[in-house]
Design an enzyme around this catalytic site. Structure first.
Site, PDB file in Angstrom:
ATOM      1  N   LEU A 126       0.864  -1.181   0.000  1.00 56.14           N
ATOM      2  CA  LEU A 126       0.000   0.000   0.000  1.00 56.14           C
ATOM      3  C   LEU A 126       0.899   1.228   0.000  1.00 56.14           C
ATOM      4  O   LEU A 126       1.854   1.299   0.779  1.00 56.14           O
ATOM      5  CB  LEU A 126      -0.892   0.029   1.251  1.00 56.14           C
ATOM      6  CG  LEU A 126      -2.184  -0.783   1.248  1.00 56.14           C
ATOM      7  CD1 LEU A 126      -2.925  -0.585   2.567  1.00 56.14           C
ATOM      8  CD2 LEU A 126      -3.084  -0.406   0.092  1.00 56.14           C
ATOM      9  N   ASP A 127       0.604   2.196  -0.853  1.00 57.14           N
ATOM     10  CA  ASP A 127       1.392   3.428  -0.884  1.00 57.14           C
ATOM     11  C   ASP A 127       1.307   4.140   0.464  1.00 57.14           C
ATOM     12  O   ASP A 127       0.316   3.991   1.189  1.00 57.14           O
ATOM     13  CB  ASP A 127       0.882   4.360  -1.986  1.00 57.14           C
ATOM     14  CG  ASP A 127       1.173   3.824  -3.384  1.00 57.14           C
ATOM     15  OD1 ASP A 127       2.104   3.003  -3.508  1.00 57.14           O
ATOM     16  OD2 ASP A 127       0.474   4.225  -4.333  1.00 57.14           O
ATOM     17  N   PRO A 128       2.320   4.938   0.802  1.00 54.47           N
ATOM     18  CA  PRO A 128       2.311   5.649   2.091  1.00 54.47           C
ATOM     19  C   PRO A 128       1.072   6.507   2.326  1.00 54.47           C
ATOM     20  O   PRO A 128       0.599   6.620   3.460  1.00 54.47           O
ATOM     21  CB  PRO A 128       3.575   6.519   2.014  1.00 54.47           C
ATOM     22  CG  PRO A 128       4.499   5.749   1.131  1.00 54.47           C
ATOM     23  CD  PRO A 128       3.598   5.134   0.085  1.00 54.47           C
TER      24      PRO A 128
END
Length: 305
Positions: free
Chosen positions: A37-39
């Site tokens: 998951l992207d930040p």
């Protein structure tokens, strides 16, 4: 200790940050996540520990469900709000709700997607974001994706001052789908620049966001000796598979990697159980003879402990 932690990843952290923190909380090395998951994205991030790390691949390949927001009227280098704005086009009037629903529906089914430059996809051993940051040209690989759901949530909002329109959505998709790119492609179908302006993962690996725990809650459970109340057994991953309960003779053969015949079965993959737990996945070797061969082995699986 074996099982799957239904972790809620908070924003501002990478998926690998979560793995590092779980290792510190549990004082164990055998920890892995099942899908980056992207930040700037929050939501469900299944964390596998112990023997459950063997099912990371199965979790990664499972479908995902997201809720998020698309903004029409601008585009960025990263396809979300983290990047630099590269195009702006003010809307003189809002796109109708009917047109938005119609365009969302046009994405349903199988299609080909090209991942964004700022992504972790590897080409010749390098991440695409490394090429992007270095300014190096690269041909991005095409991917086949499947969209099972893409629905409007609530009413779209139009800001006449900025000439931008936003709307929220819920999307169900296959492994490897970039929602950022869906947002950009949505805008392209309307002849408008677009970005993904918000995203939360609601479901992954059959785990719903409502059953997830934060890192703080995980640490508290570990301190209180209540991890068993949180851990999901490895068997959860195979809830949708056809299961075969093995007798003692079949179990002995499984231990030696012997091919097995299941006359009544036609499934591509069978989940084999012994004493109530998944011990192996067997794959069809000869469909006419109903002969199955070892595919994945989980011989030490005893549930969560």
């Amino acid at each position: 200790m074996d099982g799957i932690i239904p972790l809620y990843k908070e924003r501002g952290m990478t998926s690998n940050d979560c793995v590092f923190k779980v290792r510190r909380i549990l004082h164990m090395k055998k920890v892995g996540h099942s899908g980056t998951l992207d930040p700037n994205v929050d939501g469900v991030l299944p964390i596998c520990i112990g023997q459950a790390t063997k099912v990371v691949d199965q979790l990664v390949h499972s479908g995902k469900v997201y809720t998020g927001e698309i903004t029409l009227g601008l585009s960025t280098t990263t396809e979300d709000l983290d990047g630099e704005v590269v195009e702006e086009q003010q809307l003189t009037e809002p796109i109708s709700t009917e047109k938005i629903k119609e365009t969302l529906a046009s994405f349903l089914g199988e299609s080909i997607q090209i991942p964004p430059m700022f992504s972790a996809v590897k080409v010749n051993g390098r991440r695409l974001y490394d090429y992007a940051r270095a300014g190096d040209p690269v041909e991005r690989p095409q991917r086949k994706i499947t969209i099972t759901q893409f629905d409007l949530q609530g009413e779209p909002e139009f800001d006449a001052k900025t000439g931008r329109q936003t709307f929220r959505f819920i999307a169900g998709c296959s492994k490897g789908t970039y929602i950022r790119t869906l947002a950009v492609d949505f805008g392209r179908k309307l002849g408008l620049p677009a970005v993904m302006s918000d995203l939360t993962r609601l479901k992954s690996g059959g785990i719903q966001i409502g059953s997830c725990v934060t890192l703080a809650q995980l640490a508290e459970a570990a301190d209180n000796g209540q991890l068993a109340d949180i851990l999901i057994p490895l068997d959860h991953v195979f809830e949708e598979n056809v299961k075969i309960a093995l007798d003692d003779d079949q179990w002995a053969k499984i231990l030696n990697g012997v091919f097995l015949t299941f006359p009544e079965q036609t499934e591509e993959i069978l989940a084999l159980t012994y004493e109530g737990h998944i011990k192996a996945l067997y794959q069809v070797a000869n469909a006419k003879q109903h002969l199955y061969r070892p595919y994945k082995m989980y011989l030490q699986n005893q549930g969560t402990h």
